[in-house]
Design a protein around this motif. Sequence first.
Motif, mmCIF file in Angstrom:
data_model
loop_
_atom_site.group_PDB
_atom_site.id
_atom_site.type_symbol
_atom_site.label_atom_id
_atom_site.label_comp_id
_atom_site.label_asym_id
_atom_site.label_seq_id
_atom_site.Cartn_x
_atom_site.Cartn_y
_atom_site.Cartn_z
ATOM 1 N N ALA A 85 3.018 -35.936 6.822
ATOM 2 C CA ALA A 85 3.965 -37.087 6.709
ATOM 3 C C ALA A 85 4.911 -36.990 5.597
ATOM 4 C CB ALA A 85 2.762 -38.330 6.543
ATOM 5 N N SER A 145 7.791 -34.139 6.589
ATOM 6 C CA SER A 145 8.619 -34.404 7.524
ATOM 7 C C SER A 145 9.874 -35.731 7.033
ATOM 8 C CB SER A 145 8.012 -35.050 8.848
ATOM 9 O OG SER A 145 7.525 -36.491 8.942
ATOM 10 N N LYS A 146 9.048 -36.555 6.342
ATOM 11 C CA LYS A 146 9.959 -37.726 5.645
ATOM 12 C C LYS A 146 10.919 -36.831 4.675
ATOM 13 C CE LYS A 146 10.167 -38.983 1.773
ATOM 14 N NZ LYS A 146 9.846 -38.662 0.157
ATOM 15 N N GLU A 147 10.444 -35.889 3.957
ATOM 16 C CA GLU A 147 11.305 -34.987 2.981
ATOM 17 C C GLU A 147 12.449 -34.609 3.751
ATOM 18 O OE1 GLU A 147 10.568 -36.013 0.187
ATOM 19 O OE2 GLU A 147 12.259 -35.267 -0.639
ATOM 20 N N ARG A 197 13.605 -34.974 6.585
ATOM 21 C CA ARG A 197 14.270 -36.027 7.429
ATOM 22 C C ARG A 197 15.410 -36.645 6.409
ATOM 23 N NH1 ARG A 197 10.727 -39.351 11.409
ATOM 24 N NH2 ARG A 197 9.185 -38.335 10.596
ATOM 25 N N GLU A 198 14.907 -36.872 5.205
ATOM 26 C CA GLU A 198 15.889 -37.504 4.461
ATOM 27 C C GLU A 198 16.945 -36.379 3.726
ATOM 28 O OE1 GLU A 198 13.270 -39.187 1.038
ATOM 29 O OE2 GLU A 198 14.770 -40.795 1.390
ATOM 30 N N TYR A 235 12.856 -45.618 2.207
ATOM 31 C CA TYR A 235 13.810 -44.602 2.329
ATOM 32 C C TYR A 235 14.918 -44.891 3.162
ATOM 33 C CZ TYR A 235 9.496 -42.969 0.322
ATOM 34 O OH TYR A 235 8.292 -42.725 -0.459
ATOM 35 N N LEU A 278 16.035 -43.378 6.434
ATOM 36 C CA LEU A 278 14.959 -43.189 7.728
ATOM 37 C C LEU A 278 15.248 -44.691 8.228
ATOM 38 C CD1 LEU A 278 13.898 -40.851 6.332
ATOM 39 C CD2 LEU A 278 11.430 -41.857 6.399
ATOM 40 N N GLU A 292 10.621 -45.448 11.235
ATOM 41 C CA GLU A 292 10.075 -44.033 10.356
ATOM 42 C C GLU A 292 9.697 -44.443 9.217
ATOM 43 O OE1 GLU A 292 13.193 -40.786 12.232
ATOM 44 O OE2 GLU A 292 13.913 -42.013 10.827
ATOM 45 N N ASN A 293 10.193 -45.527 8.412
ATOM 46 C CA ASN A 293 9.482 -46.004 7.353
ATOM 47 C C ASN A 293 8.093 -46.453 7.495
ATOM 48 O OD1 ASN A 293 11.047 -46.217 4.680
ATOM 49 N ND2 ASN A 293 12.675 -46.890 5.979
ATOM 50 N N PHE A 336 5.820 -43.607 8.151
ATOM 51 C CA PHE A 336 5.403 -42.906 7.095
ATOM 52 C C PHE A 336 4.427 -43.519 6.045
ATOM 53 C CE2 PHE A 336 6.249 -42.187 2.294
ATOM 54 C CZ PHE A 336 5.750 -40.861 2.405
ATOM 55 N N CYS A 340 5.553 -52.394 5.298
ATOM 56 C CA CYS A 340 5.058 -50.958 4.850
ATOM 57 C C CYS A 340 3.725 -51.315 3.982
ATOM 58 C CB CYS A 340 6.010 -50.364 4.199
ATOM 59 S SG CYS A 340 7.396 -49.766 5.180
#
Lengths: 384, 653
Positions: free
Chosen positions: A8, A11-13, A15-16, B97, B100, B104-105, B108, B156
Amino acid sequence: MNIRRIAAVASKEWRETVRDRMFFSLAFVLPILWMLVFGYGLILDVENIPYAALDGDQSARSRDYLYRFQQSRYFDFKGALTDEREVEPLLASGRIRAAIIIPEKFGERLNAGRMVGVQTLIDGTFPLRTDITKGYVIAINSAFNEERLVDYISRKSGISRVQAEHRARPIKLDVRYLYNEEVRSSWSMVPALVMFTLMLSSPLLTALGIVREKETGSIYNIYSSTVTKVEFLVGKLLPYALISSLNTVVLWIMATRWFNVPFRGNLLFFLAASLVFVLCGTGLGLLVSLLVRTQIAALIITIIITMVPTILFSGLIVPVSSLGPGSQFQAHLFPGMYYTNIVRGTFLKGIGPEVLWMDVLALALYAVILRFVGYGLFTKRPRS
Amino acid sequence: MASSEPPIVKVIGFAKRYKKQVAVDGVDLEIKKGEIYGLIGPDGSGKSSLMKAMAGVLTYDRGTVEVFGTLVDSERAAERVKQRLGFLPQGLGLNLYPDLSVEENIDFFAQLRLVPEQALAERKARLLAMTRLDKFRDRAMKNLSGGMKQKLGLICTLIHEPELAILDEPTTGVDPVSRRDFWAILAQLLQEKGMTALVSTAYMDEASRFHRLSFLWEGKVLVSGTPTEVQALVPGSMVTFEAAPQVDAIARLKTQYMQVEALGSALRVFTEEPIPAAAMQSITSSLGTIKPVQFRVNEPELEDVFVALLLRQGEQPSVIEMPSVVPFTPNDALAIEAKGLIRDFGPFRAVDHVSFQVKSGEIFGLLGANGAGKTTVIKMLNGIMPPSGGEGRVAGADMRTAGGAIKERIGYMSQAFSLYLDLTVVENIRLFAGIYGLDRRATDQRLKWVMSMAGLKGYESNLTGRVPMGVRQRLALGCALVHQPRVLFLDEPTSGVDPIGRRHFWNILSRLAKEEGVAMLVTTHYMSEAEHCDHLALMYAGRIVADGSPADMKLSVEKEAGHLFEVLADDPGSALLELQRAGFAGAALYGTRIHLFCRDPAGDKDRACNALESIGVKINSVTARPLSLEDVFVYRVMALERQDRAGGHEAAA
């Protein structure tokens, strides 16, 4: 360790980084740009030295003497002068970097067997360039002197020029340069630039990536969740290590295809050693990010602690072995030197782990220590 | 009953220092299961430190913090409670984020908390539908509006269904409609899942949303309890009336009452006399020869109670003197005039035919959600941004042609205060005097005037970065007035300032208008502050959709929607649902009380009571409440949103 949480974070990193224009350029464009800019900026070959000549004699001899400079690939003839007063402004403005002044009666005095002084003015602003220019002038001058000597011997002894040459120069020096056969500085600089670029870009990207979360406050998502410190650090560093590894490949292609530097070693070994080096770089970035609060501070500190020692002590410009003992000691403290040995060794010498294992080991130790320190400094419950 | 259960959070003697700065100094707190507990206080009162410590993301220096019976005193201990906690840090959308998408937020946050796929899909669908974000699943978070960011932040934080949600200023910087929406969603989720919430806010008028609350002031708890308990601490009444001449009336009242406010032409006075007739009597006598008219007596709001408590503590606003340069005689000269102003950004029309007039000596309030076009209007009138159409005159100059001339006649105070924090208070004033090209004599004169007008005596050589927010705000006002402008623009001037500081500030503004004749255009997010304006205009999607004096605006909504009633019932959660089912669409939960509109007071009241009794909810009381400007704002904007949606459907069909 929970793989799902690591995935998690990673993949977040990823994409950012890919979606944010600033981070995207930092990750993928900057290294290429760096390589190009420094690749052309740091090549130190001295060729095509612009010069002018003043022929005060205008004889066959003086023309012959000057012709040798015009012939040389190291010199670039900018024009003939008629007055000594013209020399100074040309040198001062940098339009020429050397001037050769042949006095009156040059040929006449030579023929009479007397010594003649040829005044050579060289721009001394950059000592390294000056020395090289002086060396070229001396070499051309000596060649001319020798020919005079050979002529003289052949005339006096009544032997052929070839025989006379053997007498005048009984020992002929046979030099062969190894590894960098044509002594091109690009062959030596470009592999080191791969090191320089990675050394800067991977810590910078990592440090900014982590501090960004601190600055916005999204780090509190991590602090307040159940993700463990190890999971967070692994997930966070993984994309950056991956990006830097990709960059290693890109830089390798640039070095071999664009700058035409030969690669003689084992590519697999090179890539493996590079991965270890990248892990050092991301570790360094992690360390910086834990010590500062803002992206601008991270930027400045990362540049200072990577750029300065890398330029001074990594063997990029001056070989470590020719540094003073104090500097040599410092050189061993930074990862740059070890990786410089690895890139130059694999590119030019074609050597592998049998020689370079110590360097890889040093880098690996470095990477491990940085991670332990980073783990120790990182807390999910900070003081402020 | 709930009281016999152990508390979810128990804080004793909590203290936190940052280097030498004491942030929180000895706070005790207990949060019970199922309640919405409020932390109220201005910026820097210690709310965030306390919340972070409870969430286990900040160390503390003294005292104990127990969460779910676990003493949170180390990183290891904090880890043990984190799965049961949800924490939303301060700053609208800052913990999300930006690159995102909405989905996606959420994913996460869910993956970090190991929410199973199946549960995630269900919760996500429900929460997105509830917050009406489902249409924006794929939109990048950075392209959401403020209200949408806030809702996404809430989703979230709650996606792993924590038992305790710690929400740090979730409503700051969000327009009233989104704020109301937020409270409704939070209340519903808490009730369904049996969650507990700790919420902080800087908006005093949100205090009534909590079951129980603590008012924090300079790192200490000033008062805590249920809203009713807190109100009972300061018995008294709020008396509103008109009296002319207002300036003299205020001067006389100030000798006897601590809280005197000018709201346009009306005056609002707090008296400790709880009986209405007696309260009116005592005010009339203190006014002497001035005859008050149009008396109205209400219960004091929680904000009035906090101010009264602070004043009791000896918090005194510094005395202000306003040596008048040119005595102002009211006239009808127009200070600002906008005629059909239009501004397009590409195909998007940010300002659409906006017209209004502001007379000298008048305070004009421009209200609207984020992105309604308020700031664009101000920029056009200031001559910073050329309009796409229409015209405007400010202080007699045409904004399109005057350029520099306009800037000499107007003052501008922004949200960010634009002061130099490393200069002293006096240096800042001198700098602004220099920027406006005042000569030395004029500078000295104005410096004196600003110092006394803004009550800055004693702060002369303090660094601006070190003075309290309220002082900084008054300094910014002084700097905007240093060149004696006739027109003043104020863009959200009171963000983050404590209630006494805000009242003090408005006091200065109203004197500036009445005594100096300065015309003012103010934008604000605090609806309670809009009451101070003489005239209001509500902006929606670039248009002015309602305008009038605060009283007129309330009256017109009352005519359309009916009167506001407050219902106290046993089981407010199910009571609310039942009322909404019975057709009271505007019904909303305020802590344990329900607010609803009744068009036909007698008939609707019976209908509501019958509906509640039918499901066995016992009604304790039903009382009429005066409308607030927030009610007006929300009613108007909701009506327009409904219209837009209906229009959209027609267009689609």
